[in-house]
Design a protein around this motif. Structure first.
Motif, mmCIF file in Angstrom:
data_model
loop_
_atom_site.group_PDB
_atom_site.id
_atom_site.type_symbol
_atom_site.label_atom_id
_atom_site.label_comp_id
_atom_site.label_asym_id
_atom_site.label_seq_id
_atom_site.Cartn_x
_atom_site.Cartn_y
_atom_site.Cartn_z
ATOM 1 N N GLY A 412 0.815 -1.074 -0.026
ATOM 2 C CA GLY A 412 0.073 0.105 -0.071
ATOM 3 C C GLY A 412 0.958 1.063 0.030
ATOM 4 N N VAL A 413 0.283 2.253 0.522
ATOM 5 C CA VAL A 413 0.881 3.575 0.285
ATOM 6 C C VAL A 413 0.574 4.383 1.827
ATOM 7 C CG1 VAL A 413 1.068 4.015 -2.152
ATOM 8 C CG2 VAL A 413 -0.974 4.847 -0.721
ATOM 9 N N VAL A 414 1.675 5.149 2.211
ATOM 10 C CA VAL A 414 1.286 5.820 3.400
ATOM 11 C C VAL A 414 0.240 7.065 2.979
ATOM 12 C CG1 VAL A 414 2.343 7.437 4.937
ATOM 13 C CG2 VAL A 414 3.797 5.600 3.982
ATOM 14 N N ASN A 415 -0.830 7.153 3.731
ATOM 15 C CA ASN A 415 -2.039 8.071 3.286
ATOM 16 C C ASN A 415 -2.420 8.995 4.480
ATOM 17 O OD1 ASN A 415 -3.146 6.162 5.051
ATOM 18 N ND2 ASN A 415 -4.556 5.316 3.720
ATOM 19 N N SER A 416 -1.601 8.763 5.552
ATOM 20 C CA SER A 416 -2.137 10.024 6.479
ATOM 21 C C SER A 416 -1.136 10.129 7.467
ATOM 22 C CB SER A 416 -3.671 9.767 7.282
ATOM 23 O OG SER A 416 -3.227 8.597 8.125
ATOM 24 N N TRP A 417 -0.891 11.692 7.834
ATOM 25 C CA TRP A 417 -0.156 11.897 8.978
ATOM 26 C C TRP A 417 -0.584 12.905 10.133
ATOM 27 C CZ3 TRP A 417 0.375 12.037 3.817
ATOM 28 C CH2 TRP A 417 1.139 11.288 3.029
ATOM 29 N N ARG A 418 -0.397 12.365 11.101
ATOM 30 C CA ARG A 418 -0.965 13.386 12.309
ATOM 31 C C ARG A 418 0.333 13.516 13.255
ATOM 32 N NH1 ARG A 418 -5.966 10.923 15.226
ATOM 33 N NH2 ARG A 418 -4.259 9.487 15.988
ATOM 34 N N TRP A 419 0.571 14.906 13.142
ATOM 35 C CA TRP A 419 1.889 15.174 13.889
ATOM 36 C C TRP A 419 1.262 16.031 15.145
ATOM 37 C CZ3 TRP A 419 7.049 14.772 12.283
ATOM 38 C CH2 TRP A 419 7.276 14.398 10.700
ATOM 39 N N ASN A 420 2.211 15.665 16.152
ATOM 40 C CA ASN A 420 2.100 16.647 17.578
ATOM 41 C C ASN A 420 3.395 17.074 17.968
ATOM 42 O OD1 ASN A 420 1.861 17.507 20.176
ATOM 43 N ND2 ASN A 420 -0.064 16.477 20.664
ATOM 44 N N PHE A 421 3.659 18.511 17.754
ATOM 45 C CA PHE A 421 4.990 18.889 17.981
ATOM 46 C C PHE A 421 5.501 19.115 19.595
ATOM 47 C CE2 PHE A 421 3.737 20.432 13.890
ATOM 48 C CZ PHE A 421 4.301 19.728 13.157
ATOM 49 N N GLY A 422 4.571 18.786 20.387
ATOM 50 C CA GLY A 422 4.890 18.649 21.857
ATOM 51 C C GLY A 422 5.365 20.026 22.563
#
Length: 875
Positions: A412-422
């Protein structure tokens, strides 16, 4: 006004105990009998559930059915009804599928039946009610339940409903309410009713339980009239959700199901709506107090499992907790091509799939024999090869940090990103971009989290802790260094971010605006580096010390014992070192290596600073150790001595340990150790070796020989006596008179009338020849074989005649020696010659008296012997 054919009675006011909490539910039903003289005829029945074993005050008999006009609520009449049936409802067996013991009484059931109730035909119909207080205390979903009463009521429809509803039979219920409900577990509980009218259909719903009566008037003679009020429910419960939102009722079947709440008691009221040709003609309610216990039904539950993204191996478990010991498991993993590996009987199996894909996994649990079975299934997605990660550039909080996703997925493919920069100063420090950036409000350690997914359903998290600085992160390759004219050195600076470098002073330096300039100062100089990251500055320095030559002085010449270690050393400002010869050195390239040599050796050291060098040397003189010889090892007998024979070539010596030596200052002392001991001879000389030469001699001490010739004994003339010496391997008996063989451990002695007694000495030696001795006395009686028993004894602990015991002469064995009191009670018995009675029975001291003794024995020829007599106990 038309008459009612019903008896009227008034109930006496009950005692105070009648309001004790005991009611647990119930229901009204009625059956249409027909019409007579213009009146409708019914049989009306009230079934009341209460606590098991109610008191006399809690059981009302008779009671009144209060009858009201259903349309207006007007009270019409009371009908007195007695108890027609009473029984306990419970389980007589334990549910095998549920933990805990379910054998118990659940309810005492009272049935009040009014066999004939005649009512005039009316459009509005009739409401029949009975009220009683109080419910049991501590009900989870009802506030202050111990003070809340109950109204049992049912409405008989009138002619205004149509559908000939006045000739109706109400739904009826089976009285079998013993289901076991387990806390936090799935359960089913049927409230299903039956209807004898073939054209009627039933629908079920939860409804309010109704309060009634009070603690002040727990058993009112006449019930209050409709409408009736709900009991006070505790939040979040209600009449429509009596056991919480997780429990529902099937409107078609009356089956209650769902996940039970926490343990406790819950009021559950179900209204059964009766329809005829689509028209609602009546409602019958049934109320119960449902007990939820801390038990667990046998369950199979498979909670949804995320896609397996880190391999082909998947671990499985039954997510339903609390199944009893002995639960059997049968798993199928949805991969028939794997053969026998596609199934497992383990509780927590592991399966390795051969390929990627979506598989249906099934679990069946049961007890032995397949009883109490339950099953569950779910899908497992196997797509391994998902590796989350990211990298970043940045160091100073005034400037943005740039993050770059490095996640790699094989399927498959990477399809989502959820960042938390702290960033703790805001809640908006998040992003769904693949490669975002963030500027922090202040310095400190920050934990950056990235949750990524792919199109196959993989979900994983990467966490990185970053140090956000208040200035650029400037580091130097070294702090200070040393060079020799005319050498140069390359300085080195680095940062985790980006920026420009500048070095000062600008003398004797090339490339001063890079991170790695080269300098060749002619004198000691400190160089400063400045780092500018978009207006964020940092500064540091390094000192380059310059010398014109290398200083070097090796340690003084030294003497060591041959073969010992010595640590070489030197005083120098050099940066690199080399010692020769390299043989016997642990590391020739350090300033202080360890040398181990048996020969006198000259070691050279070369120190270097760049192109400048210096050389020096040290002589290591070796001297042999003094030679000591402690003599050969020896083995001695216990409690004997050995003379040591030491020698040496030194100027002095000493023995250790000195204990057990008669004179430790001579070379040949006498050693008397009590156990095996090592003695060390140490020799010293004045030839230059400061350490002693040593040798050890082992003196082995054999274990102590313990001779035993046996206990003193007696025989009669002509009786053979078998001796039994122990303690060694060689034996000698003296004198040898009357013995079959005086050089064995167990000779046989035979004595004539000329012998009164004889004492033998036995000398025993072990394998090493170490001796020990013991003696034994033989007394010869010139009598027949007999057992002597004294006629009296005085058990006063003075050491004289304290016991009465048999003394056998010429006997092979004693079968028994028994003593009886005057009542024939056995007070003592033994089979051991010489073992006696101390005048106590079970620890109790006996008073003066006469006791009977009996003895049975076998003499040395095999003939039986029996004798009896009396003995006096004297206090």
């Amino acid at each position: 006004m038309k008459r009612f054919l019903l008896a009227i009675s008034f109930l006496f006011v009950l005692s105070a105990s009648s309001d004790a909490a005991h009611i647990k539910g119930g229901f009204f039903t009625y059956r249409y009998l027909g019409i007579s003289g213009g009146n409708l005829q019914y049989t009306v029945t009230l079934t009341v559930y209460m606590i098991c074993g109610p008191s006399q005050g809690q059981v009302s008999d008779p009671i009144n059915f209060s009858i009201f006009n259903a349309a207006t609520g007007q009270f019409l009449q009371d009908a007195s009804v007695g108890i027609t049936s009473r029984f306990d409802l419970g389980k007589t067996y334990d549910e095998p599928c549920i933990t805990g013991n379910q054998i118990a009484c659940y309810y005492t059931v009272l049935v009040y039946e009014l066999p004939l109730l005649e009512l005039p035909v009316t459009p509005g119909g009739y409401t029949i009610a009975y009220q009683r207080c109080c419910r049991i205390g501590g009900i989870n979903n009802v506030a202050a339940s111990g003070s809340v009463g109950n109204t049992f009521a049912i409405t008989i429809p009138g002619t205004s409903v149509g559908q000939n509803a006045e000739a109706n039979n109400s739904p009826t219920f089976l009285v079998n309410d013993t289901a076991v409900v387990c806390a936090n577990s799935f359960f089913q509980y049927s409230f299903q009713a039956s209807d004898s009218d073939p054209n009627d259909s039933l629908a079920y719903e939860f409804c309010d339980a109704i309060g009634g009566a009070s603690q002040g008037n727990p058993a009112p003679v006449t019930a209050s009239g409709p409408p009736y009020s709900s009991v006070p429910y505790n939040s979040p419960f209600s009449g429509s959700q009596p056991m919480g939102s997780g429990v529902t009722i099937d409107p078609r079947t009356g089956l209650i199901s769902g996940v039970a709440p926490t343990s406790g008691t819950y009021v559950v009221c179900v209204c059964v709506k009766e329809y005829r040709n689509g028209v609602l003609i009546g409602i019958t309610r049934k109320e119960l107090h449902v007990d939820v216990g801390d038990c667990n039904p046998l369950q199979a539950r498979l909670d949804p499992k995320p896609t397996t993204c880190d391999g082909f191996t998947v671990n499985f478990q039954n997510d339903a907790l609390g199944n009893p010991a002995g639960t059997e498991y049968h798993w199928t993993f949805g991969e028939p091509s794997s053969g026998s590996a596609d199934t497992s009987l383990l509780a927590t199996p592991t399966h390795t799939y051969a390929d990627t894909g979506v598989y249906t996994v099934k679990l069946r649990v049961a007890l032995a024999g397949g009883i109490c079975a339950d099953s569950a299934s779910f899908q497992v997605r196997v797509f391994p090869g998902f590796f989350p990660g990211f990298e970043y550039i940045g160091s100073c909080f005034q400037n943005p940090f740039r993050f770059r996703d490095t996640t790699n997925t094989r399927y498959g493919v990477v399809n989502s990103w959820r960042w938390n920069f702290g960033d703790p100063t805001t809640t908006s420090d998040i992003s769904s971009l693949q490669n975002p950036q963030w500027t922090y409000a202040g310095p400190g350690l920050k934990t950056v989290s990235l949750i990524v997914t792919n199109s196959k359903g993989c979900v994983d998290t990467a966490n990185v802790e970053i140090d956000v600085l208040d200035r650029p992160n400037l580091t130097l390759g070294f702090r200070d260094t040393l060079i020799c004219v005319p050498d140069n050195v390359q300085l080195n600076a680095a940062t985790t971010g980006t920026g420009t470098f500048s070095w000062t002073p600008l003398t004797n330096i090339t490339n001063p605006n890079t991170a790695t300039p080269t300098v060749n100062p002619t004198s000691t100089t400190r160089y400063y580096v400045n780092l500018n990251e978009n207006g964020c500055f940092a500064r540091d320095s390094v000192e380059v010390r310059v010398v014109g030559f290398v200083t070097l002085q090796a340690i003084n010449d030294t003497t060591i014992c041959q073969g010992d270690e010595i640590q070489l050393n030197a005083n120098s400002d050099g940066l690199q070192f080399n010692w020769t010869p390299v043989a016997n050195l642990d590391n020739p390239n350090i300033i202080n290596p360890i040398a181990t040599t048996i020969d006198t050796t000259r070691y050279f050291i070369t120190a270097r600073i760049g192109s400048c060098t210096a050389t020096d040397f040290v002589d290591v003189i070796t001297v042999p150790y003094p030679v000591a010889n402690a003599g050969p090892p020896q083995t001695i007998c216990y409690n004997t001595s050995a003379q040591l024979s030491g020698s040496h070539d030194g100027s002095s010596f000493f023995w250790t340990p000195t204990t057990y030596l008669n004179d430790p200052t001579i070379l040949n002392p006498v050693a008397s150790p009590p156990r095996t001991t090592q003695f060390v001879l140490s020799s010293l000389d004045t030839k230059g070796c400061p350490k002693p030469g040593r040798d050890t001699v082992l003196i082995t001490v054999n274990p102590r020989v313990r001779a035993f010739a046996g206990r003193d004994t007696s025989v009669i003339v002509g009786q053979p006596l078998q001796f039994g010496g122990t303690g060694g391997v060689n034996y000698v008996w003296t004198p040898s008179s009357y013995l079959s063989n005086p050089t064995i451990a167990n000779p046989i002695g035979l004595y004539g009338a000329e012998v009164d007694s004889i004492r033998y000495k036995l000398v025993v030696r072990d394998a090493a020849g170490c001796p020990d001795s013991a003696t034994v006395k033989v007394t010869v009686f010139k009598t027949k074989a007999y057992v002597f028993v004294p006629t009296a004894f005085t058990p006063n602990n003075d050491g004289l005649n304290d016991f009465i015991a048999p003394i056998a002469v010429g006997m092979q064995r004693i079968n028994y020696f028994s003593i009886y009191n005057r009542w024939g009670q056995l007070v003592f018995t033994t089979t051991v010659n010489g073992r006696g009675w101390d005048g106590r029975i079970s620890g109790a001291v006996q008073t003066t008296g006469v006791f009977v003794w009996m003895v049975s024995a076998v003499d040395y020829t095999g003939k039986p012997y029996f004798q009896k007599g009396t003995v006096a106990l004297i206090r």
